[in-house]
Design an enzyme around this catalytic site. Sequence first.
Site, PDB file in Angstrom:
ATOM      1  N   GLY A  49       0.837  -1.189   0.000  1.00 63.44           N
ATOM      2  CA  GLY A  49       0.000   0.000   0.000  1.00 63.44           C
ATOM      3  C   GLY A  49       0.871   1.238   0.000  1.00 63.44           C
ATOM      4  CD  GLN A  54       3.864   5.758   2.655  1.00 66.54           C
ATOM      5  OE1 GLN A  54       2.860   5.210   2.189  1.00 66.54           O
ATOM      6  NE2 GLN A  54       4.902   5.069   3.126  1.00 66.54           N
ATOM      7  CB  CYS A 103       6.206   1.704   6.978  1.00 69.67           C
ATOM      8  SG  CYS A 103       5.630   3.255   6.287  1.00 69.67           S
ATOM      9  CG  LEU A 104       7.094   1.191   0.769  1.00 71.73           C
ATOM     10  CD1 LEU A 104       6.360   1.671  -0.477  1.00 71.73           C
ATOM     11  CD2 LEU A 104       8.182   0.201   0.383  1.00 71.73           C
ATOM     12  CG  HIS A 145       0.361   0.967   7.573  1.00 65.39           C
ATOM     13  ND1 HIS A 145       1.414   0.419   8.273  1.00 65.39           N
ATOM     14  CD2 HIS A 145       0.927   1.806   6.655  1.00 65.39           C
ATOM     15  CE1 HIS A 145       2.553   0.926   7.817  1.00 65.39           C
ATOM     16  NE2 HIS A 145       2.285   1.758   6.827  1.00 65.39           N
ATOM     17  CD  GLU A 146      -0.846   2.414   3.159  1.00 66.94           C
ATOM     18  OE1 GLU A 146      -0.386   3.563   3.076  1.00 66.94           O
ATOM     19  OE2 GLU A 146      -0.114   1.402   3.186  1.00 66.94           O
ATOM     20  CG  HIS A 149       1.242   6.581   5.892  1.00 64.99           C
ATOM     21  ND1 HIS A 149       2.466   6.951   6.388  1.00 64.99           N
ATOM     22  CD2 HIS A 149       1.365   5.265   5.566  1.00 64.99           C
ATOM     23  CE1 HIS A 149       3.293   5.913   6.366  1.00 64.99           C
ATOM     24  NE2 HIS A 149       2.657   4.870   5.877  1.00 64.99           N
TER      25      HIS A 149
HETATM   26 NI    NI Z   1       3.509   2.961   5.586  1.00 64.79          NI
END
Ligand code: NI
Length: 195
Positions: A49, A54, A103-104, A145-146, A149
Amino acid sequence: MTIRKVLRAGHPELRRRSRDLDEDRIGSDPFEALLDDMFDTMYEEDGVGLAAPQVQENLRLVIYEIGENPRYEELEADSGPTVLVNPRIVERSEQREEDWEGCLSLPRLRGRVPRHRWVKVRAHDRGGENIERRVEGFEARVIQHEIDHLDGRLFVDRMDSMASLCFLREYRRYHAEPEEERASSGEDDRPSESR
Ligand code: NI
């Protein structure tokens, strides 16, 4: 195809609350181009995702795709490419369960995060249609999670304890499920971040 740079923890943009996306912009060329970039970036990084902040876009926009990623082959869910515009969680389970997240924006880290077992989410899809979905398990985890963000939160903020925080190599060596370990054998450290 444009791969965007993914901001890493420490960048102030990751800690801001994102603005609602103006619904008139759904379907516009810039909107479509941003989504194409986000999918290209997510696939390039083997993420599950990605949230717009991000890639330095202060907008309440998230994408995910569950089912194509070899690292998660034990999962039965297959979401297809999913776009959520201005998503809102309108109902959630009382019960939470803890599981691993990455997480990226926090490369090569994993930690155990408690999340609601299921959530009901309302949003617009890529075409602007209203959607409401009740999702559970891993997909519910990804959505939580998204959306975090979009509110300037990272998964480490949600951990009950930092005791499980670990690097990917140690995660694989000591904590990964057997299936996931097998799926990831031969990979280097890099392409295994998620979300
Ligand atoms: Ni993340």
